[in-house]
Design a protein around this motif. Structure first.
Motif, mmCIF file in Angstrom:
data_model
loop_
_atom_site.group_PDB
_atom_site.id
_atom_site.type_symbol
_atom_site.label_atom_id
_atom_site.label_comp_id
_atom_site.label_asym_id
_atom_site.label_seq_id
_atom_site.Cartn_x
_atom_site.Cartn_y
_atom_site.Cartn_z
ATOM 1 N N LYS A 128 11.466 64.303 -2.568
ATOM 2 C CA LYS A 128 11.863 63.593 -3.787
ATOM 3 C C LYS A 128 11.040 64.003 -5.002
ATOM 4 N N ALA A 129 9.743 64.183 -4.821
ATOM 5 C CA ALA A 129 8.867 64.489 -5.952
ATOM 6 C C ALA A 129 8.882 65.960 -6.345
ATOM 7 N N SER A 130 9.520 66.808 -5.525
ATOM 8 C CA SER A 130 9.541 68.245 -5.803
ATOM 9 C C SER A 130 10.808 68.631 -6.548
ATOM 10 N N GLN A 153 28.537 61.009 7.178
ATOM 11 C CA GLN A 153 29.828 60.960 6.491
ATOM 12 C C GLN A 153 30.966 61.054 7.491
ATOM 13 N N ALA A 154 30.814 61.914 8.511
ATOM 14 C CA ALA A 154 31.847 62.058 9.533
ATOM 15 C C ALA A 154 32.093 60.737 10.251
ATOM 16 N N THR A 155 31.021 60.039 10.578
ATOM 17 C CA THR A 155 31.157 58.746 11.260
ATOM 18 C C THR A 155 31.956 57.770 10.400
ATOM 19 N N GLU A 156 31.684 57.754 9.105
ATOM 20 C CA GLU A 156 32.421 56.861 8.200
ATOM 21 C C GLU A 156 33.901 57.238 8.154
ATOM 22 N N TRP A 157 34.190 58.535 8.045
ATOM 23 C CA TRP A 157 35.584 58.982 7.992
ATOM 24 C C TRP A 157 36.331 58.613 9.275
ATOM 25 N N ARG A 181 23.446 60.710 1.842
ATOM 26 C CA ARG A 181 23.467 59.268 1.602
ATOM 27 C C ARG A 181 22.108 58.696 1.968
ATOM 28 N N ASP A 182 21.515 57.926 1.070
ATOM 29 C CA ASP A 182 20.176 57.408 1.302
ATOM 30 C C ASP A 182 20.238 55.935 1.683
ATOM 31 N N THR A 215 20.674 60.823 -4.962
ATOM 32 C CA THR A 215 20.556 62.021 -4.141
ATOM 33 C C THR A 215 20.928 63.259 -4.951
ATOM 34 N N VAL A 216 20.663 64.426 -4.369
ATOM 35 C CA VAL A 216 20.973 65.689 -5.038
ATOM 36 C C VAL A 216 22.467 65.852 -5.301
ATOM 37 N N TYR A 217 23.299 65.112 -4.571
ATOM 38 C CA TYR A 217 24.747 65.251 -4.766
ATOM 39 C C TYR A 217 25.200 64.692 -6.108
ATOM 40 N N ARG A 218 24.337 63.925 -6.765
ATOM 41 C CA ARG A 218 24.662 63.465 -8.112
ATOM 42 C C ARG A 218 24.902 64.639 -9.050
#
Length: 242
Positions: free
Chosen positions: A112-114, A24-28, A84-85, A91-94
């Motif tokens: 993912k399955a847990s 995310q930092a790279t994108e910003w 970000r996948d 992702t969990v951020y949803r």
């Protein structure tokens, strides 16, 4: 030179301070949202030194006092523990959509399955104490398996298994309840290596049907609904990692 303050690339400096993930930092940075000493910098590898350079995102100094957040989430099955996948999976951020939270990072992971208890925080020092393999708290899991376990299998989990040159063991393993063909196990780990329980059981030719983390140290998942989250109390924060 001995004692010199280390330099970090700008993207790494942002992630180390718990502002956001390195991706995310790279994108910003490339979007022109990050400045160093008042000047916009678009190079994620631009060298910075903590305490010497003033870094700001959208004009806000990242070293300004900010509220430390410590959250727990009941992670649903099917979400990946990342910001970000690359395969565009959920992702969990949803689970935090619309909450208006500042950036918080996962403290440890669940695949993912847990499902079950997953911590988040913008307090890197606290997170490091939680995830430290030597001193971090135990993690408790309830695991549904595709067969009825016997005493020998439980003993093997606790004694340890050699898997691809690594030694894995459970601190404890017991039967919670059994059906006709499947059973639920209670497994406690005092280490947290990648997919550890699944790898141990696979080595015994046992399939995992469900895997739920129900506690980290004294903190229990309790009745928190799937996909729901809440802030930890001050006492809970202290009990987990000070």
């Amino acid at each position: 030179m001995a004692g010199a303050t280390p330099r970090h690339g700008l993207a790494r400096a942002l992630s180390k301070r718990g502002v956001c993930s390195r991706t995310q930092a790279t994108e910003w940075i490339r979007a022109g949202r990050v400045s160093v000493d008042g000047r916009i910098v678009r190079d994620p590898e631009f060298p910075t030194v903590a305490g010497r350079h003033r870094i700001a995102v959208d004009g806000r100094d990242i070293d300004a006092p900010t509220q430390r957040l410590h959250l727990m989430l009941n992670k649903p099955r099917g979400l990946v523990t990342t910001a970000r996948d690359e395969r565009d999976r959920d992702t969990v951020y949803r689970c935090f959509d619309g909450a208006g939270l500042p950036w918080v990072a996962p403290v440890g992971r669940l695949d993912k399955a847990s499902e079950g208890l997953l911590l988040f925080s913008n307090d890197p020092a606290w997170a490091a104490r939680i995830t430290d393999p030597g001193t971090g708290p135990d993690k408790r899991y309830h695991v549904q398996v595709d067969r009825l376990p016997d005493a020998a299998m439980l003993a093997t989990l606790q004694a340890g298994l050699e898997i691809e040159g690594e030694r894995f063991h459970a601190k404890s393993a017991s039967v919670l309840r059994s059906g006709e063909r499947t059973a639920w196990l209670d497994i406690v780990l005092d280490e947290g290596r990648n997919r550890q329980i699944r790898r141990m059981l696979a080595a015994l030719d046992i399939d995992v049907l469900r895997l739920v983390r129900v506690a980290i140290g004294p903190l229990e998942l309790g009745a928190l609904a799937k996909g729901a989250w809440r802030a930890l109390t001050d006492d809970e924060v202290a009990a987990l990692g000070g």
